[in-house]
Motif scaffolding. Structure first.
Motif, PDB file in Angstrom:
ATOM      1  N   ALA A 175     -34.345  43.529  96.280  1.00 26.25           N
ATOM      2  CA  ALA A 175     -33.570  43.280  95.066  1.00 26.25           C
ATOM      3  C   ALA A 175     -32.222  43.998  95.118  1.00 26.25           C
ATOM      4  O   ALA A 175     -32.053  44.994  95.828  1.00 26.25           O
ATOM      5  N   ALA A 176     -31.272  43.497  94.349  1.00 28.33           N
ATOM      6  CA  ALA A 176     -29.963  44.136  94.248  1.00 28.33           C
ATOM      7  C   ALA A 176     -30.107  45.538  93.664  1.00 28.33           C
ATOM      8  O   ALA A 176     -31.045  45.833  92.939  1.00 28.33           O
ATOM      9  N   GLY A 177     -29.134  46.393  93.996  1.00 28.18           N
ATOM     10  CA  GLY A 177     -29.120  47.748  93.470  1.00 28.18           C
ATOM     11  C   GLY A 177     -29.478  48.793  94.490  1.00 28.18           C
ATOM     12  O   GLY A 177     -29.062  49.949  94.377  1.00 28.18           O
ATOM     13  N   PHE A 178     -30.251  48.422  95.507  1.00 30.20           N
ATOM     14  CA  PHE A 178     -30.614  49.388  96.541  1.00 30.20           C
ATOM     15  C   PHE A 178     -29.409  49.668  97.434  1.00 30.20           C
ATOM     16  O   PHE A 178     -29.078  50.812  97.706  1.00 30.20           O
ATOM     17  N   ASP A 179     -28.759  48.595  97.894  1.00 32.32           N
ATOM     18  CA  ASP A 179     -27.576  48.744  98.744  1.00 32.32           C
ATOM     19  C   ASP A 179     -26.376  48.214  97.961  1.00 32.32           C
ATOM     20  O   ASP A 179     -25.867  47.127  98.218  1.00 32.32           O
ATOM     21  N   LYS A 180     -25.914  49.005  97.003  1.00 33.12           N
ATOM     22  CA  LYS A 180     -24.873  48.555  96.076  1.00 33.12           C
ATOM     23  C   LYS A 180     -23.582  48.156  96.789  1.00 33.12           C
ATOM     24  O   LYS A 180     -22.927  47.183  96.420  1.00 33.12           O
ATOM     25  N   ASN A 181     -23.203  48.919  97.807  1.00 34.25           N
ATOM     26  CA  ASN A 181     -21.905  48.722  98.437  1.00 34.25           C
ATOM     27  C   ASN A 181     -21.995  48.065  99.815  1.00 34.25           C
ATOM     28  O   ASN A 181     -21.025  48.084 100.571  1.00 34.25           O
ATOM     29  N   ALA A 182     -23.136  47.483 100.124  1.00 34.70           N
ATOM     30  CA  ALA A 182     -23.317  46.724 101.365  1.00 34.70           C
ATOM     31  C   ALA A 182     -23.020  47.568 102.599  1.00 34.70           C
ATOM     32  O   ALA A 182     -22.428  47.096 103.568  1.00 34.70           O
ATOM     33  N   THR A 183     -23.494  48.815 102.584  1.00 35.49           N
ATOM     34  CA  THR A 183     -23.250  49.705 103.716  1.00 35.49           C
ATOM     35  C   THR A 183     -24.422  49.781 104.693  1.00 35.49           C
ATOM     36  O   THR A 183     -24.302  50.410 105.744  1.00 35.49           O
ATOM     37  N   ALA A 184     -25.554  49.141 104.346  1.00 37.50           N
ATOM     38  CA  ALA A 184     -26.738  49.248 105.206  1.00 37.50           C
ATOM     39  C   ALA A 184     -27.364  47.883 105.478  1.00 37.50           C
ATOM     40  O   ALA A 184     -28.573  47.761 105.656  1.00 37.50           O
ATOM     41  N   ILE A 190     -32.253  39.663 101.772  1.00 41.54           N
ATOM     42  CA  ILE A 190     -31.839  40.838 101.015  1.00 41.54           C
ATOM     43  C   ILE A 190     -30.680  40.476 100.095  1.00 41.54           C
ATOM     44  O   ILE A 190     -29.942  39.528 100.350  1.00 41.54           O
ATOM     45  N   GLU A 191     -30.556  41.248  99.026  1.00 43.47           N
ATOM     46  CA  GLU A 191     -29.468  41.054  98.072  1.00 43.47           C
ATOM     47  C   GLU A 191     -28.774  42.390  97.866  1.00 43.47           C
ATOM     48  O   GLU A 191     -29.430  43.399  97.580  1.00 43.47           O
ATOM     49  N   VAL A 192     -27.448  42.425  98.033  1.00 38.79           N
ATOM     50  CA  VAL A 192     -26.680  43.648  97.864  1.00 38.79           C
ATOM     51  C   VAL A 192     -25.862  43.553  96.577  1.00 38.79           C
ATOM     52  O   VAL A 192     -25.807  42.528  95.927  1.00 38.79           O
ATOM     53  N   GLY A 193     -25.173  44.668  96.228  1.00 37.81           N
ATOM     54  CA  GLY A 193     -24.399  44.718  95.001  1.00 37.81           C
ATOM     55  C   GLY A 193     -25.194  45.386  93.891  1.00 37.81           C
ATOM     56  O   GLY A 193     -26.227  46.013  94.142  1.00 37.81           O
TER      57      GLY A 193
END
Length: 347
Positions: A61-70, A82-85
């Motif tokens: 879900a979104a929220g784990f990798d907020k800035n798309a760094t992983a 996966i969903e980023v942001g």
């Protein structure tokens, strides 16, 4: 050995402030300190969703990798997608700290981040540059200071459309003032139209709150179907605090984790009777039984996040393999065959 290392790491992280611990977890991912089994799949687990072929139905879900760094390590962690942001047009710091609370007694979390992120330009550049083996989507958000939040969603969509496999309109976060007002029928229809006008060929998903009334759920289903939304994600965090035991239960923000499972699954099942739009089940999943229950309630795929705080990434391949075992046990040849098979249990 990796499982033992991760268990030790989780124990140490739980002694640290939750937001700082999350930052350390992202850093560990980027340093290659976590297991990377690759996408887990089988002939039963493959899923077709919005034109995407998923190796398995388990998403982040979104929220784990907020800035798309992983993105790269997460793509190899066992997920099917996966969903980023969330990303907003302009960078913003979010709400004041502390803004994340670990409810250990309830296996839950409360957050009031307020869409803290580095902005759409930085995030889209990272998505474009990332090497990935599974579909990657972006959660779209609006700036706190925006005078036209609907326009913000369209702006992020336009910036991201050539770099993502899907995008999610997030009007269900409780942490940006009046954002949930955009779930009203007329406002939502207008917002979605603006996003659809600039999406290109990118599938658009809609993420909704679990706190909607029966009439509001019906309205959302109708608007989403009319707009051509490719999937509905049910659900985001809740404002409810029923049955919590943790000392942090009174904190403001959205509640996620185990206490959300039943409520979100009921919304999911109800939605599945109102629309043919594919559904993604989110909320309280911490094992294969719960992921499979979401599928049988009407979801063609699932997402998780908060459970990772307590179980670590090792649970991802375990859940995917567990779904495979349950499909075989119940005589289903594919995930699609199981979707909605026990819907009545939740209505």
């Amino acid at each position: 050995m990796n499982a033992l290392i991760e268990k030790l790491g989780l124990t140490l992280l739980h002694r640290v402030d939750p937001e700082a611990a999350h930052g350390l977890a992202i850093r560990a991912l980027r340093m290659g300190l976590t297991a990377r089994p690759g996408p887990i799949t089988s002939p039963r687990l493959g899923v077709d969703l919005a034109g995407m072929r998923l190796a398995n139905p388990v998403g982040l879900a979104a929220g784990f990798d907020k800035n798309a760094t992983a993105i790269e390590p997460l793509s190899d962690a066992g997920f099917g997608f996966i969903e980023v942001g969330a990303a907003t047009p302009l960078p913003q710091p979010g709400n004041d700290k502390p803004r994340l609370f670990r409810l250990t007694e309830d296996r839950a979390a409360i957050n009031r981040f307020g869409f803290n992120n580095e902005g759409m330009e930085a995030i889209c550049a990272r998505i474009a540059a990332a090497k990935r083996t599974i579909p990657v989507g972006l959660n779209l958000g609006a700036n706190k200071t925006s005078t036209d939040r609907a326009a913000d969603f369209a702006q992020v969509m336009e910036a991201a459309r050539d770099h993502v496999d899907f995008a999610t309109v997030n009007v269900s976060s409780p942490n940006t003032e009046k954002l949930r007002d955009l779930q009203g029928k007329a406002a939502l229809a207008g917002l979605l139209q603006g996003v659809m006008d600039v999406r290109g060929d990118t599938p658009v998903f809609l993420k909704i709150a679990p706190d909607l009334t029966e009439a509001e759920i019906a309205d959302v289903a109708q608007v989403a179907q009319d707009a051509g939304v490719a999937a509905i994600i049910a659900t985001n965090t809740t404002l409810s605090r029923d049955g919590l035991q943790s000392p942090h239960k009174g904190e403001a923000g959205g509640l996620s984790g185990a206490p959300l499972f039943e409520k979100s699954t009921r919304v999911l099942a109800r939605l599945s009777t109102l629309t043919d739009v594919p559904l993604i089940g989110v909320g309280g999943i911490s094992d294969a039984d719960q992921a499979y229950a979401k599928i049988c309630a009407g979801a063609c795929a699932v997402q998780l996040y908060t459970a990772l705080v307590f179980g670590g990434l090792a649970m991802v391949p375990a859940i995917a393999k567990g779904i495979d075992e349950r499909l075989a046990r119940d005589g289903f040849a594919t995930v699609a065959d199981a979707v909605g098979s026990r819907r009545e249990d939740w209505l």
